[in-house]
Design a protein around this motif. Structure first.
Motif, PDB file in Angstrom:
ATOM      1  N   PRO A   1      19.464   6.070 -45.935  1.00 46.15           N
ATOM      2  CA  PRO A   1      20.151   7.169 -45.219  1.00 46.15           C
ATOM      3  C   PRO A   1      19.183   7.879 -44.370  1.00 46.15           C
ATOM      4  CG  PRO A   1      19.843   7.711 -47.671  1.00 46.15           C
ATOM      5  CD  PRO A   1      19.386   6.089 -47.360  1.00 46.15           C
ATOM      6  N   LEU A   2      17.863   8.137 -44.834  1.00 45.64           N
ATOM      7  CA  LEU A   2      16.923   8.930 -43.942  1.00 45.64           C
ATOM      8  C   LEU A   2      16.303   8.212 -42.723  1.00 45.64           C
ATOM      9  CD1 LEU A   2      15.560  11.702 -43.856  1.00 45.64           C
ATOM     10  CD2 LEU A   2      13.643  10.640 -45.267  1.00 45.64           C
ATOM     11  N   SER A   3      16.127   6.963 -42.902  1.00 41.02           N
ATOM     12  CA  SER A   3      15.796   5.879 -41.576  1.00 41.02           C
ATOM     13  C   SER A   3      16.853   5.944 -40.627  1.00 41.02           C
ATOM     14  CB  SER A   3      15.308   4.648 -42.236  1.00 41.02           C
ATOM     15  OG  SER A   3      16.216   4.019 -42.737  1.00 41.02           O
ATOM     16  N   TRP A   4      18.052   5.881 -40.956  1.00 37.68           N
ATOM     17  CA  TRP A   4      19.055   5.758 -40.336  1.00 37.68           C
ATOM     18  C   TRP A   4      19.376   7.233 -39.625  1.00 37.68           C
ATOM     19  CZ3 TRP A   4      23.815   8.649 -40.160  1.00 37.68           C
ATOM     20  CH2 TRP A   4      24.627   8.267 -39.250  1.00 37.68           C
ATOM     21  N   TRP A   5      19.275   8.199 -40.384  1.00 34.61           N
ATOM     22  CA  TRP A   5      19.369   9.688 -39.758  1.00 34.61           C
ATOM     23  C   TRP A   5      18.314   9.748 -38.813  1.00 34.61           C
ATOM     24  CZ3 TRP A   5      16.581  14.244 -39.507  1.00 34.61           C
ATOM     25  CH2 TRP A   5      17.251  15.382 -39.194  1.00 34.61           C
ATOM     26  N   LEU A   6      17.120   9.628 -39.087  1.00 35.32           N
ATOM     27  CA  LEU A   6      15.848   9.835 -38.099  1.00 35.32           C
ATOM     28  C   LEU A   6      16.410   8.948 -36.928  1.00 35.32           C
ATOM     29  CD1 LEU A   6      13.014   9.819 -40.649  1.00 35.32           C
ATOM     30  CD2 LEU A   6      14.034  11.910 -39.331  1.00 35.32           C
ATOM     31  N   ALA A   7      16.757   7.620 -36.940  1.00 36.78           N
ATOM     32  CA  ALA A   7      17.046   6.752 -35.748  1.00 36.78           C
ATOM     33  C   ALA A   7      18.103   7.410 -34.999  1.00 36.78           C
ATOM     34  CB  ALA A   7      17.327   5.484 -36.386  1.00 36.78           C
TER      35      ALA A   7
ATOM     36  N   LYS B   1      13.556   7.939 -30.229  1.00 33.99           N
ATOM     37  CA  LYS B   1      12.209   7.336 -30.027  1.00 33.99           C
ATOM     38  C   LYS B   1      12.059   5.951 -30.388  1.00 33.99           C
ATOM     39  CE  LYS B   1      10.580  11.933 -28.984  1.00 33.99           C
ATOM     40  NZ  LYS B   1       9.511  12.946 -29.486  1.00 33.99           N
ATOM     41  N   ILE B   2      12.224   5.703 -31.830  1.00 30.98           N
ATOM     42  CA  ILE B   2      11.684   4.428 -32.342  1.00 30.98           C
ATOM     43  C   ILE B   2      12.975   3.872 -33.349  1.00 30.98           C
ATOM     44  CG2 ILE B   2       9.241   4.883 -32.513  1.00 30.98           C
ATOM     45  CD1 ILE B   2       9.471   5.536 -35.268  1.00 30.98           C
TER      46      ILE B   2
ATOM     47  N   GLU C   1      11.229   1.207 -37.465  1.00 30.77           N
ATOM     48  CA  GLU C   1       9.702   1.462 -37.717  1.00 30.77           C
ATOM     49  C   GLU C   1       9.871   2.749 -38.291  1.00 30.77           C
ATOM     50  OE1 GLU C   1      10.063   1.556 -33.287  1.00 30.77           O
ATOM     51  OE2 GLU C   1       8.650  -0.103 -33.237  1.00 30.77           O
ATOM     52  N   TRP C   2      11.144   3.585 -38.310  1.00 30.12           N
ATOM     53  CA  TRP C   2      11.216   4.873 -39.125  1.00 30.12           C
ATOM     54  C   TRP C   2      10.766   4.648 -40.704  1.00 30.12           C
ATOM     55  CZ3 TRP C   2      10.060   9.239 -37.507  1.00 30.12           C
ATOM     56  CH2 TRP C   2      10.591   9.910 -36.334  1.00 30.12           C
ATOM     57  N   ARG C   3      11.271   3.373 -41.117  1.00 28.94           N
ATOM     58  CA  ARG C   3      11.018   2.889 -42.486  1.00 28.94           C
ATOM     59  C   ARG C   3       9.585   2.935 -42.696  1.00 28.94           C
ATOM     60  NH1 ARG C   3      14.484   0.460 -45.838  1.00 28.94           N
ATOM     61  NH2 ARG C   3      16.503   0.119 -45.330  1.00 28.94           N
TER      62      ARG C   3
END
Length: 588
Positions: free
Chosen positions: A449-455, A460-461, A465-467
């Motif tokens: 959920p956090l990598s999806w939310w950041l994306a 930007k990435i 890549e957020w993972r």
């Protein structure tokens, strides 16, 4: 809902549960089996209206609250502090190993990682009520050893409450957004800290103040009101009501009117607890039990084998008697109340299916039915195993026991201050190990959920890549506690070695030089990497290796800088015969 529905439902449920529990008691089985059997009979042979099912659901929740409240009140923190050292050692050894055993068994059975973790948490505890009822009726152990088993099961209850708290965000993680999940974890942390600070230091004093100015009935009502308030607050924070009820039980257990509240609550607990276990049984169909008989027996076998081996290991590590350790290990082979609570939470969250849930209930029933047979012949079994154990294996275990005894002799030879330092170091190591597990649980839950939310919100990435960014953050957050753990382990091994040196009069200083050469940061980095590797995060192995390679290069550069700057590893504890022990550098 009409009043007659409530009355008729209670009449059917309570009479059937009472009748079956009396029958079970007559044939020397725990009454708890009667409650579960009543629920299974109702679900498979009777038809209840929707209103009647609502009655069962409401009273089931009340039963869970009263059950957890009573378990919490049984925990006397003062008694645990004075007498629970050995019980703490046994629980500290066997609880994590039970979870690991459940996770490994679940993986072999094809369960998902979350289902396997649930299985490990489910099988980790034992039923205090069932174990005590069987042992007291058979007289297998004396009063002193039975009381020790009570302390061990209490430690297990505390451990399983912590597990249930950690499972809550994992069970809800698949249905929540990243920011909501992070907020849930923060809410849980704040709630637990508030309960253990304000609750244990302020609320008992408030209860004691009112106790001087009210009778037993009124103070019991006040505590019951606090019980439902804390259960409501736990639910509002995203936790199970069971957590709030358990914490309120501990709070009341430290206050003066504990006995008055227990006397008031006992009849309510008996009624509502029966309703809770009836509702548990009503989730099980006979067809699911027969269809999953193989899985039921496998889960029971995993539980019984892991429980007996880990408890016996705990007794061995704690320097307990071998025969009592074996009998006690066998006596704890009855699944606890938390098996039903955790499995029902997982079923309600949709993490496990009906087959898994029915198999857990079936395995718990088997454990309760088989326990009286196991305990009756446990002493005879220990004698038989000891007599028939192969010579080489017996010699191997004798050498291990000799090494353990030498360790305890070395600890006994240490000064009083050094022993305190050793105990404090072990306690801090265990707490930090739990903290490491909690950190990894949090990162396991938030990777997706956090990598999806950041994306989506930062951009930007991409998500992959957020993972990697989260993976690096995981490594950085985990490094300080891992480094501290290796520091405490290094100091502990050194102190035990110095104690053994006093006993054997060995003047060899190679051991000291070896411990001085151990670099906590490098070892902590290695532990950090291992912890991240075994935590599923959806990142391929090669990417792991690249990130960890970069991290190790950074650590190596840091170590080269330390060497050139003339800085050394943290100093080992300075141990002297006159108790002049300082550990300021080692703790810095």
């Amino acid at each position: 809902m009409e009043e007659i529905v409530l009355i008729s439902s209670m009449a059917i449920l309570v009479i059937l549960a009472a009748f079956l529990s009396i029958v079970m008691n007559r044939i020397k089985f725990p009454p708890l089996i009667g409650f579960l059997a009543a629920g299974i009979i109702i679900a498979n042979f009777m038809h209840l209206s929707e209103d009647a099912m609502n009655v069962v659901e409401v009273f089931s929740t009340l039963g869970l609250i009263m059950l957890m409240f009573s378990i919490g009140m049984e925990i006397d923190l003062r008694k645990l502090k004075s007498q629970g050292k050995f019980a703490l050692i046994v629980a500290a050894v066997q609880l994590p190993l039970m979870v690991v055993g459940g996770v490994l068994a679940g993986s072999f059975l094809g369960f998902t990682m979350l289902q396997s973790i649930c299985l490990g948490c489910i099988i980790s505890g034992s039923s205090t009520a069932v174990v005590m009822a069987v042992l007291k009726s058979q007289g297998t152990l004396d009063k002193e050893h039975i009381e020790m088993l009570v302390l061990i099961t209490i430690m297990e209850d505390i451990g399983q409450v912590i597990m249930l708290s950690m499972l809550t965000p994992m069970l809800n993680g698949g249905t929540m957004s990243g920011d909501a999940l992070v907020m849930l974890i923060l809410q849980i942390a704040v709630f637990m800290i508030a309960c253990f600070t304000l609750g244990l230091f302020i609320v008992p004093r408030v209860i004691d103040w009112f106790y001087k100015r009210a009778n037993d009935e009124l103070i019991a009502l006040l505590c019951i009101g606090g019980l439902f308030t804390l259960a409501w607050a736990a639910h509002g924070m995203g936790l199970s009501v069971a957590i709030g009820a358990f914490l309120m039980g501990i709070i009341v257990g430290t206050s003066r009117p504990k006995e008055a509240v227990e006397h008031f609550v006992e009849p309510l607990k008996s009624l509502f607890m029966a309703m809770f276990f009836i509702s548990v049984g009503m989730e099980v169909s006979l067809s699911s039990l027969t269809d999953n008989i193989g899985l039921i027996l496998i889960i029971y076998a995993v539980f019984a084998i892991c429980k007996s081996l880990t408890v016996y290991l705990g007794y061995w590590v704690g320097n307990g008697d071998g025969r009592n350790g074996f009998v006690s290990a066998v006596a704890l082979c009855a699944m606890g109340e938390f098996a039903f609570i955790i499995s029902k939470q997982a079923l309600d969250a949709g993490v496990v299916d009906q087959a898994f849930y029915s198999s857990v209930i079936g395995a718990a029933l088997v454990s309760m039915i088989v326990l009286p047979i196991l305990t009756r012949y446990s002493d005879r079994a220990y004698t038989g195993i000891s007599n028939r154990c192969p010579g080489p294996l017996k010699s191997f275990f004798a050498k291990l026991t000799e090494k353990r005894d030498n360790v305890y002799k070395g600890i006994a030879a240490l000064s009083t201050k050094t022993k305190r330092m050793l105990t404090a170091g072990l306690a801090k190591t265990y707490v930090l190990a739990i903290l490491i597990v909690i950190i990894q649980v949090v990162f396991y839950v938030i990777y997706d959920p956090l990598s999806w939310w950041l994306a989506e919100n930062v951009g930007k990435i991409d998500q992959g890549e957020w993972r990697l960014v989260i993976l690096l953050a995981n490594f950085i957050v985990l490094l300080p506690p891992c480094t501290k753990v290796t520091t405490y382990v290094r100091n502990t091994l050194y102190m035990i070695g110095m104690g053994s040196k006093k006993v054997s009069k060995d003047q060899n200083d190679d051991r000291v030089r070896f411990y001085e050469s151990m670099n906590p940061l490098v070892l902590g980095g290695a532990v950090d990497i291992i912890a991240i590797i075994i935590t599923p995060n959806g990142i391929d192995t090669m990417t792991h290796l690249v990130v960890f390679g970069v991290a190790l290069i950074v650590i190596a550069i840091h170590q080269i800088w330390k060497i050139r700057s003339g800085k050394r590893n943290p100093a080992l504890p300075r141990i002297q015969d006159d108790d002049d022990v300082t550990d300021a550098k080692a703790e810095s």
